[in-house]
Structures are given as C-alpha cells and as structure tokens.
Design an enzyme around this catalytic site. Structure first.
Site, mmCIF file in Angstrom:
data_model
loop_
_atom_site.group_PDB
_atom_site.id
_atom_site.type_symbol
_atom_site.label_atom_id
_atom_site.label_comp_id
_atom_site.label_asym_id
_atom_site.label_seq_id
_atom_site.Cartn_x
_atom_site.Cartn_y
_atom_site.Cartn_z
ATOM 1 N N ASP A 195 -6.155 0.930 -8.550
ATOM 2 C CA ASP A 195 -5.169 0.772 -7.483
ATOM 3 C C ASP A 195 -5.909 0.405 -6.196
ATOM 4 O O ASP A 195 -7.141 0.398 -6.131
ATOM 5 C CB ASP A 195 -4.355 2.056 -7.316
ATOM 6 N N GLU B 44 6.162 4.599 -1.388
ATOM 7 C CA GLU B 44 5.047 5.485 -1.681
ATOM 8 C C GLU B 44 5.102 6.755 -0.833
ATOM 9 O O GLU B 44 6.168 7.273 -0.525
ATOM 10 C CB GLU B 44 3.728 4.723 -1.550
#
Length: 1008
Positions: free
Chosen positions: A623, A813
């Site tokens: 990520d 997020e």
C-alpha cells in the site's frame, strides 16, 4: 492604465528599497523592480473574491497562522509577514488579487523575488503562480521551489523560466498550459510537511527584463522515438510562442547525435549533425524535421539508444534530450507464440539487478512528471495515480495520452519492459470525471446479486482499460466488523460468506480465472485487498495521526482469523486474482507469541499462507508508503517487506531511495537473488498476460462507452437493488406519481454526497463534482410532483408525503473514522429537517451514508426508513424503488446498531440486540407467504431437500419466502430473541445451509 500605475508606483517606491537591491537595479540595464507586496498593511488578510492574503490547508490544523510584525531588521519598510506552521497534510497561504479588478501583467519582468528569513532546515518551500483564467481561484497553477538552507535574510530570486505547470492539481482543469504572465492573479506558498516551523518574509517584487526564451520554446514531438532496426527516426522540432505571436528575434537550433547512448555510431546508425534557424517573424507552430537513419544487422539484440543533442539559442530548449531507440528484436521473450512461463524465464535471465529492482518499484505519476526520464533511468516497472491524481484536463483522451507518454519513456530501456499503471477504481473509474460511478461495495453487498456485482466489475474494467489503465486496486475483500471504521463502505459487509458471494466482481474485472482474457481491451488486473484483517481493527488502536481505528491492530484467535478474515482470500485466489495488497494494519494472533506485527512485515501470512497454502501465483503490491510504518530504519523496512513476500513496493515519491536501497540489501546478501527473481517473475507474468509487451499503449476503442447509457443502466440497477427498506408503516412506500411529495435533506440533491469518498478525489467532496443524476432529479424524472426545500424551510402544508434524504458527507479511509471528527449521528440540519417534515406529514427518511446512522430516537416519528448507502451517480435507481418501478429487495449487509456503545456488533455475537438485524430488508414487490408456523415447517422441509441437492436457486427462494414471512410477523418488535436467529439464518443461507436457515427463522417467528 493599470500597468502604467504599477510602474509609476514602482518608481515612487525605489527609494524605499534596500540599498543592495536598489543598487543592483541602478547598475544594470534592467528596469526598476515592480513591488507586489510590501507587507506594511497595504494588503489585508482577506479571502476571495476580495483581494488579500488567506491561508488554507488539508485539515483544521494545517493552515499556518500569519501576522504583520514590526521588525528592526526588516529588509524593506518597518513590517514583515511572519507566521508559524505545523502541517500534517498540506498547508500554506495565497495572495489573490481582487476578482472584481483586472488581472496584472507581469510579462515584462524576468521573475519574482522576495526576502526570506532562513531557518536552515534544509526543507523545500514551494512557490506558486496563478496565471490566466477568470480569477485567482480559476487560474492555472505554475510552481517552483527554493530550499531553506541558510540563516538570516536572503533575497530569493525565482525566474519565470523556472516555473513548471502543476500536473498533480489544477483547480479548473487547465486553460492553455502556457505561462502567459499577461493575466496574473497572484501567488502562493506551500510549507514543508512534517515539521513545526516559523517563517518571515518581506518585499515581494518583480525584477529584471523578460527575455524571449520566456515567450518562445522549442519542443520535440516526444522525448523518445522508437524505430525498428534499419528504419529512420524522424524527430519533429516545433516552435511555440506565448499567445501564438510571431517570433520577435530569430531562434537557432543546433543538433547532433552524441555519445552516451548504447548504440554505436556508424555500426548501428549514421551520425547526423546540423543547424537550422527559425527567422524573426516565424509563426508559432512552425516545424523542422531531423532524420536519423539506423542500420540493420542479423543479430538478436536488446534496445539501443541514440541521444540527439539540441542546443537552442533565443528560446527555451526541450526539457528532455530526445532519444532515438532502436527496438529490441529477435529475443525469445518478445515471441508472443511462446508460453508465458518461458518468456518470463528468458527475460529474467537477461536482466541486471538494477533492472529487476526497477520492476519492483512503483512510483506515483506526480513524482515523475517533472523528470520523466527517470522511468528509463531507474527501469521503473509501475506507476500509479493516487486518489485525485489526474491529468489535465481530466478526460479519457488526456488519461490515454498521459499513460502513453509514460509508456513511451519505458521504450528507452534495454528490454523495453512496459509499465503496469494502476488506479484505485473502487466503484467505477472514480478518478475520471464523467465515468459511471456504481454504488460503493457496501451497497453491492446490500443488493445480494452476484451477477450484478459481476456487471459492476465489467463496467469498471471497460471504462478503466479504455483510458490506458490495465490495473485496478480493487476489490476490497475486508470483512467490516465495526461501523466506526472510516472504510466501512469499502466492504461488502460484516459476514465473510457475503463477501465471498460478491467476489464475482473479480471475474467482471479480469475475465476468466486462468487470465486468458486479461489482454482484452475491456479487462484489467484486479487486486484483492487488504490482506488480511483490516476490517477487524480494534477501536482506539490506530497510531496513524488522528485515526482511531483505520491502520490499527486486529486482535484475533487463529480460528477467528481463518473463519472471518482469511476466507474471502482463498476464494479470490481460486478466481485467479492477479495481485494482492497487504493492509496497513497490524495483526495480533492470540498465542503466537509475536504480538502485533504490521501486515507488510508478516512473512508467515504472505509467504506462508497466501503464497504457500493458498497457492497465490500473482504478485503482492504494498500500500501507499506502507513499508515506512514497519519499525526500523529504511533499509530494514525494505529488507523486511521484500523478505516477507512483497513483490512490488508502492513508494510514491521515494522511488530513487527504494531502488538504491533494494540493490544495496541484495548486494549485502540480506535479500536473496532467488527472492528477487521470484518477485520479478510474478510481476512479468501478469504483464505478459495483460498483453502489454505486444500492446503497451492505450486502446481507446471503448472510450465512447465511458459513462454510456448501457453502463449507467447497470449502475442504476445496482442502486435500486441496494436500497434496503428497514421500516414501512402502513405501506407508505412505494409512492405514486399522483402524490404531492415534499423533499428535504442535505443529500437529496448532491451528487458528491451521493457518490461518497473516492470520487474524483481521494476524499470525495460535496457538490456537483461529476456527471450523474441526484435522488431528487431521479424522483422528478419518475414523474413525481415535487416540492424541494433542502432545509425544510418551505411551507409544508398541502403535501401528501415527505421524503427526507439525510446522511453523511464524503470521506475516505481513516479520515472517516468515528472520533476523528466524525460520529454516527445525523447533522443538526438533517435532524431539524426530519423533525419538521415528519411532524407535518407522513414521511420516509432515506439515509445516504457509508454505514448505519443512529436514528433510533426518531424512529417512532418516521413512517418509512430506507438505507440508501452510497448509490453512485444513478439517482434514478433510488427513484425506481421509491415509485415502485422496481421492488425493494435489498438486505442489510451490516448490523444496524441502536447506539455507538454497542459497537462492535455483528452477526454471530453471543449478545445481539440491534436496531435492525443483519439480513433485514422489507419488500414491496413480493406476495408474502401466509400460514405461519405451518408454512414455515413446510418451507423447512423443502429447503432441506434443496440443500441436499445443492440446488442454490431453489434454496434461496425458499429461505427468502420464510424470511419475508418472519419479518412481517416481527414488524417493529425486534428483540434480542428475534434478532439473533434472524441474523444467523441469513449467514446460513449464504453458506448453503438452507434447511438450517429456515429453522433459525422458525425460532425467530416463535420468539416474536
């Protein structure tokens, strides 16, 4: 008149300038400097459209704090601009000129300069110009930077030739991408991130005399010219001028093929050299062609490069030296008829360590836009667009052109290995304005339709690949276990069985599980993320900034890990998913003795479980900057993550450091050559399957279908099926077109709120951000007789029914975590709208949000309640069920809690007392089976037979009949005794245990 006034003002102020500056001006042919800001109070602190200085930032803490401060050491006048900053995201200040006044003309000057009180912190400060357009907030942005590597006052000079067009963000999508300087709207400064600092600044002014190179440039058609061996490269050299004005002075171009490439002059090509001139008066757009012939031999060879040196007098030279590239040819890996495995083995055997390290490196597009030659210099294997990182303008054609330009740079490498470009297309091609935006995964989970999930993937893949992007960082296979998580809407639901059911989206994206359809122009490589357990992070465990749960720690037993979080990944591997992305979160498995370990460092899970036990043969990509969160120094981060099984590392702007560090770790023996070869082989395998070696450039034949009616029909169907009817007293829904309907609420007419985060930008935003139909527009399209009042301030009398559309504003997020500026309550404005409308008439409330909202205190006043989730761009789909064109069939993919104190609450919990249980969903289009307990017994027997026969269609239909019968019995009397077996029944249905599911429903019926 304005420019004359500025020059007169400059003359009057010359005597006030510091002696050094005044002396410099007086001792040269340059004109007197033109003051912009003296910071004596003549420019106010004011926001647009008024002229003045204003601050901005990524969150509430990021904008710097400014003041005009008297200083004895002020370089000019008595006061200077001072400030403090502590920026976690981004922040700075801007001086915008007043929108109501004409723009300024700076074209006569060489550049802009100012005094800066250095702190010697070694940090870069970005300086930005606002050029052209309607006003300071609708102009083009051009940027450069200076480094604070000194102490005390220093005059910083920034020539206009040093400014480059911003490619990571443009407020209006770009105008002409030429720094014209004739219509300037101000300037701005962006402060460095990650440090607390102070600054002082003074005396901003224009200096020097503009030279022609500011207004004239010479460019080449591209920076790289591939040519087959024996062919002739034709390099077009084109003149461009600001405003297309004819040249004032001649421009001369000297050219020659030089050493420094890998091709040999004479043997591989015929050297050329010469000179030509664009005379004064030449029109902008004039072009000359330089031809470089190459020579053919009979050898199979890698690509060879020939630099073409251009020396330009009188204009700005090309930013990059053009290179002619003689294409690689005759080598086995280039033979498309050979098996992929053999092609991979041949190519890997030829590659150097530097080339292999490049394949394992992924950079963000914004990091290489200014230095595109780094793609070849570092043999980069991949680029990505972060959320909202788009070309200008943000159109399909611009995407394709941008990616083709990057691919062209990769042709200058020895083996011409194509880039694999990735994007987060998590609910359609969501970075692209005008794309079809399907419901977020939570809505797809509510729809419970694997075929439509497949359709969503198919539409997404077609639109993404048509812009030149072959790789999608989706789907998210997280099993969301706590609605306080800001990524809840990225999950299909809280039940791993439901997540597995929706994994048909992988086939929609990739095609067949064997990867044979990946080379099609409507398929992309999928990414299963985030491995593993990100949906189970514990509230309060995150250590990332102000996040409360995202990127935190998942505490589980081995059995919980296997049953809840790992299960969806085995299905994804079986479906042939091409890549997997680990989670930012840490995993803490009870009894394993390791404690919490970052997933990017867990070799036991990546190498051991994913690649080993599950048999995953794709590649693992990290990520965004995630390896930086592994404890230890950078070398340790690289070593640990690669040895744990990561094959490609996403290092958005740190690609140079990563590349160097990775090679150093291999050379030191801390990462084995075998591990490197495995990683590179996995990456190359997917590139070959995607057909990138044969067709590296964008195939835009499908671009006309982006946002098409056909694609939007799929999104509309999904939006309709995702609507979950939680309550429907007296059959209020569906509405009829004869009813007078009063519509209110913050989310009734807002396409940005309706699409949520990850739409056009990373966080998404409210407002008219992309093409689509709002829920209000959908209701009007359905023929509804509508009165709309967002805040419910319009008179309510005379209406038959109210529809109040409430919920959340966009986030993504951890920024959406509850406790990080968010909660699960409706806003005060939404509460007021619900109260006003529902007190005046029968009302339906639609909750447009990425997760359940706490509405229990108003539930008694609401006649109908709908969980609308984040339905995407097709508000018509919501209207379809509101007006009965389609039936309500959606079911809760998450347990709807009564209070935040209950969280986490999930199906299977020992104690289970929700507002609405998992799987709940009323219908408006199905006749409900009658007969009570007797009918349920009969359904149970039939469901048992369907289970034994593995008849999924019949089993689902029988359980659905029983569920609807039981829901009608329970009505609004949901208790723990009814909720728990009801939710358990839905889980059993999804796991194929139809008879057991009906038996659970019988228990709920008896408890009602």
């Amino acid at each position: 008149m304005r420019r004359t006034a500025l020059l007169i003002c400059a003359t009057l102020l010359t005597g006030l300038l510091p002696l050094a500056a005044a002396g410099t001006a007086a001792g040269s042919d340059d004109p007197a400097p033109v003051p912009v800001d003296r910071f004596e109070g003549e420019v106010p602190f004011a926001s647009p459209p008024a002229g003045g200085i204003f601050t901005w930032g990524g969150d509430a803490d990021d904008p710097p704090r400014l003041a005009l401060t008297e200083r004895a050491d002020a370089p000019e006048g008595a006061k200077v601009l001072t400030g403090t900053y502590d920026i976690s995201g981004y922040g700075g200040f801007t001086h915008d000129f007043a929108f109501a006044e004409p723009a300024h003309d700076w074209s006569a000057s060489k550049g802009i300069r100012f005094w800066w009180d250095g702190r010697n912190n070694g940090k870069k400060v970005n300086f930005e110009l606002k050029d052209g357009g309607a006003n300071g907030e609708a102009s083009e942005l051009w940027t450069t930077s200076f480094t604070d590597d000194f102490t005390g006052w220093k005059q910083i000079e920034l020539p206009f030739t040093s400014f480059v067009y911003r490619t990571d963000y443009q407020p209006v999508g770009g105008i002409d991408q030429i720094l014209g300087l004739t219509a300037m709207w101000g300037y701005g400064l962006t402060f460095p991130v990650g440090i607390s600092g102070q600054f002082a600044m003074d005396g901003v002014e224009l200096y020097g005399k503009a030279d022609q190179s500011l207004r004239a440039s010479v460019t080449t058609g591209s920076a790289v010219y591939p040519v087959k061996e024996g062919g002739t490269a034709k390099v077009a050299v084109t003149l461009g001028t600001t405003g297309s004005a004819p040249l004032a002075d001649p421009v001369t171009v000297t050219y020659e093929t030089t050493t420094g490439g890998t091709a040999s002059g004479g043997a591989d090509y015929r050297p050329v050299h010469g000179e030509f001139t664009f005379p004064a008066g030449t029109a902008s757009g004039a072009s000359r062609t330089i031809q470089v012939p190459t020579r053919k031999d009979k050898s199979a060879e890698p690509a060879e490069t020939i630099p073409l040196k251009l020396t330009v007098t009188g204009a700005k030279a090309p930013a990059q030296t053009p290179q002619i590239v003689i294409d690689a040819h005759g080598l086995p890996y280039l033979n498309g008829k050979l098996p992929v495995k053999r092609r991979v083995a041949d190519l890997v055997s030829r590659m150097s360590l530097a080339e292999k390290a490049g394949q394992m490196t992924q950079a963000e597009r914004g990091a290489v836009v200014a230095t595109p030659g780094d793609i070849a210099s570092y043999d980069l294997g991949s680029l990505l667009s972060g959320g909202g990182s788009t070309p200008t303008p943000n159109t399909p054609a611009a995407w394709a052109k941008m990616i083709d330009g990057f691919q062209l740079q990769a042709r200058a490498t020895r083996f011409q290995i194509p880039l694999i470009y990735g994007v987060d297309a998590v609910h359609g091609h969501n970075n692209l304005v005008g794309a079809t935006i399907v419901p977020h995964n939570i809505g797809i989970g509510a729809a419970r339709d694997p075929q439509l999930a497949y359709g969503a993937g198919k539409v997404t893949a077609a639109e993404v690949r048509a812009t030149g992007v072959p790789w999608d960082f989706a789907p998210c296979l997280c099993v969301s276990r706590d609605e306080r998580w800001g990524r809840t809407y990225e999950s299909f639901g809280e039940d791993p069985a439901l997540v597995e059911q929706m994994e048909t989206v992988i086939q929609g994206l990739q095609g067949r599980a064997d990867g044979t359809e990946l080379k099609r122009n409507d398929k992309v490589l999928a990414t299963a993320k985030h491995f593993v357990g990100d949906g189970g992070t514990t509230y309060g465990s995150s250590t990332t900034g102000s996040y409360t749960i995202d990127q935190g720690v998942t505490h589980v037993t081995r059995q919980q890990l296997e049953a809840v979080h790992l299960a969806p990944y085995q299905d994804a591997v079986d479906r042939g998913v091409g890549s997997v992305m680990p989670s930012y979160s840490s995993l803490d498995i009870a009894g394993d003795g390791q404690g919490p370990v970052k997933m990017h460092a867990r070799a036991d899970m990546i190498n051991g479980v994913l690649k080993g036990r599950m048999g995953f043969d794709g590649f693992v990509v990290s990520d965004w900057q995630a390896i930086d969160q592994i404890p230890g120094d950078y070398a340790s981060d690289v070593r640990t993550s690669v040895n744990a099984g990561l094959d490609m590392i996403m290092v958005p702007s740190a690609y140079q450091d990563f590349h160097t560090t990775l090679m150093a770790e291999v050379n030191a023996g801390r990462i084995s050559a075998k591990r490197i070869d495995d990683a590179v082989s996995r990456i190359l395998t997917q590139k070959f399957k995607l057909g990138l070696f044969e067709k590296p450039y964008a195939d835009t034949t499908g671009a006309a279908d982006i946002g098409s009616a056909e694609h939007r029909t799929v999104a509309r169907q999904l939006a309709a099926k995702s609507q979950v009817l939680l309550k429907n007293e007296h059959g209020l829904l569906p509405l009829t077109t004869s009813q007078k309907v009063y519509v209110a609420g913050s989310n009734a007419d807002d396409i940005g709120n309706q699409t949520g985060g990850w739409t056009v930008t990373w966080q998404g935003s409210s407002g008219n951000i992309t093409k689509g139909t709002t829920i209000l527009e959908g209701m009007r399209n359905a023929g509804g007789r509508i009165t709309y009042s967002k805040d419910a301030s319009a008179p309510t009398a005379g209406h038959d029914v109210g529809v109040v559309v409430v919920g959340e504003t966009p986030y993504a997020e951890g920024r959406g975590d509850v406790g990080n500026g968010n909660d699960l309550e409706l806003s005060d404005a939404d509460k007021a709208a619900v109260d006003r409308v529902c007190a005046a008439m029968k009302c339906a409330v639609l909750v447009v949000a990425g997760r359940p909202q706490l509405i229990g205190d108003r539930l008694g006043d609401i006649d109908a309640l709908v969980a609308s989730w984040l339905p995407g761009t097709e508000g018509d789909g919501v209207a379809d069920v509101l007006y009965g064109k389609r039936a309500f069939t959606g079911q809760l993919p998450l347990t709807w809690p009564k209070s935040e104190a209950q969280l986490p609450i999930n199906v299977g919990d020992t104690t289970y007392d929700p507002q609405f249980p998992y799987g709940w969903g009323l219908t408006t289009g199905t006749k409900i089976t009658q007969g009570g307990e007797k009918a349920l017994r009969a359904l149970s027997a039939e469901a048992g037979k369907a289970q034994k026969a593995h008849d999924e269609k019949a089993g689902r239909a029988l359980v659905t009949k029983a569920r609807l019968l039981v829901q009608e019995r329970i009505g609004g009397r949901i208790t723990p005794a009814t909720a728990k077996p009801f939710a358990d029944a839905d889980h059993l249905l999804l796991t194929g245990r139809y008879g057991a599911a009906v038996e659970k429903l019988r228990a709920a019926y008896r408890a009602a």
